[in-house]
Design a protein around this motif. Structure first.
Motif: not given
Length: 337
Positions: A47-63
């Motif tokens: 679950x952490x993989x998709x949840x990270x995407x849903x929360x926008x945390x990848x984008x927050x890190x510039x990824x």
């Protein structure tokens, strides 16, 4: 002279095309794009993989992260080694197995301090199978032969005095295919994860035999914590992309903190609707799964040794081999500021 000139012009144009493609490839490699293969993206252990995407945390890190799904962990591992993906969200034990094959792969974030796996017994066979000591002559379902579920199954049976020659392991996959195998009577018991566990309990087709969704349950079954779901990458990639590794770790650690500070209902609300067609069942399965997640992405201190103990017992690639556990994981990026 003309043919020579024409040939030179053709070669020059070809060189320009190649240079252009190379330039595009270099740009793509440097734009923060990271492709991650998930070993079954709807499984709650991942679950952490998709949840990270849903929360926008990848984008927050510039990824720029692309998540792909591949139900079998072994196939996801092959995609990583082929260079088709930069990371895999799968079981930590792959890093140990791969070291014996001369491949340096390391977990840089640990999501699950326990496997999250559950040995389910078919209701039809529940009268004759009260524990793993009763599986002699039975057919046991696993996701795939040579998978993490197969090694865990063999270990649990062996611990209860039953050798692998005394039962049959049948690869039945996960989720719908696992449920079908139970309903059709093709397996007497089998190892699976949430939300499949809750689905089988709801329909009454199977019951919990061994529960490794919690630390206590895992320690009782395996003798220690058993780090499982994690993000692992090739060590060479880490050396070349330390900033991306750090950003990925930061994004995932924020997600682990989110999981530990929110209710199952609040977490479920962030997940895609098609992941939870039965909302009540999904939330219930998530509640049962919450104890498995790490709070900080770090490797549990006793974890690697427990995993090595299990693999050394039944994985022919690992048995009798020297393993440098320090090379199979790092906490460097999850604690980096």
């Amino acid at each position: 002279m003309y043919p020579t000139f024409k040939k030179m012009r053709t070669l020059a144009l070809a060189s320009m095309v190649v240079a252009g493609l190379a330039s595009q490839h270099a740009a793509a490699a440097d734009d923060g794009k990271v492709t991650i293969m998930v070993g079954g993206i709807t499984k709650l252990i991942y679950l952490p993989a998709k949840l990270t995407e849903q929360l926008g945390y990848f984008k927050d890190e510039g990824l720029n992260v692309e998540l792909l799904s591949q139900p079998a962990g072994v196939d996801a591992e092959n995609e990583l080694l082929a260079g088709a993906v930069q990371g895999v969200v799968g079981f930590y034990d792959h890093t140990i197995d791969l070291q014996t094959k001369g491949k340096d792969v390391e977990a840089i974030v640990v999501f699950g301090q326990v496997p999250g796996e559950v040995e389910m017994v078919s209701t039809k066979a529940a009268d004759s199978i009260k524990s793993m000591a009763d599986v002699k002559g039975k057919t046991l379902g696993v996701t795939g032969l040579g998978s993490s579920t197969s090694f865990l199954t063999q270990y649990l049976a062996h611990k209860n005095g039953i050798e692998s020659s005394q039962y049959t392991m049948l690869p039945v996959g996960a989720d719908a295919s696992f449920i079908a195998a139970v309903k059709q009577g093709r397996i007497d018991a089998g190892m699976t994860t949430e939300p499949t566990v809750s689905k089988l309990e709801k329909t009454g087709d199977a019951k919990v035999l061994v529960d490794m969704r919690s630390v206590d349950g895992t320690k009782a079954a395996l003798g220690g914590s058993y780090p499982a779901s994690s993000l692992y990458v090739q060590s060479e990639w880490v050396k070349k992309h330390p900033d991306d590794a750090k950003k990925l770790a930061h994004a995932f650690v924020k997600t682990m903190q989110f999981i530990h500070s929110h209710s199952a209902e609040e977490i479920a609300a962030k997940m895609p609707a098609d992941y939870q067609k039965d909302k009540e069942l999904y939330v219930g399965a998530l509640k049962a799964s919450l104890p498995m997640y790490t709070a900080d992405g770090k490797m549990p201190a006793d974890g690697p040794e427990t995993v090595l103990k299990v693999l050394s017992a039944f994985n022919p690639s690992v048995k009798g081999k020297h393993i440098d556990l320090a090379r199979t994981y790092t906490n460097e990026f999850v604690i980096a500021k």
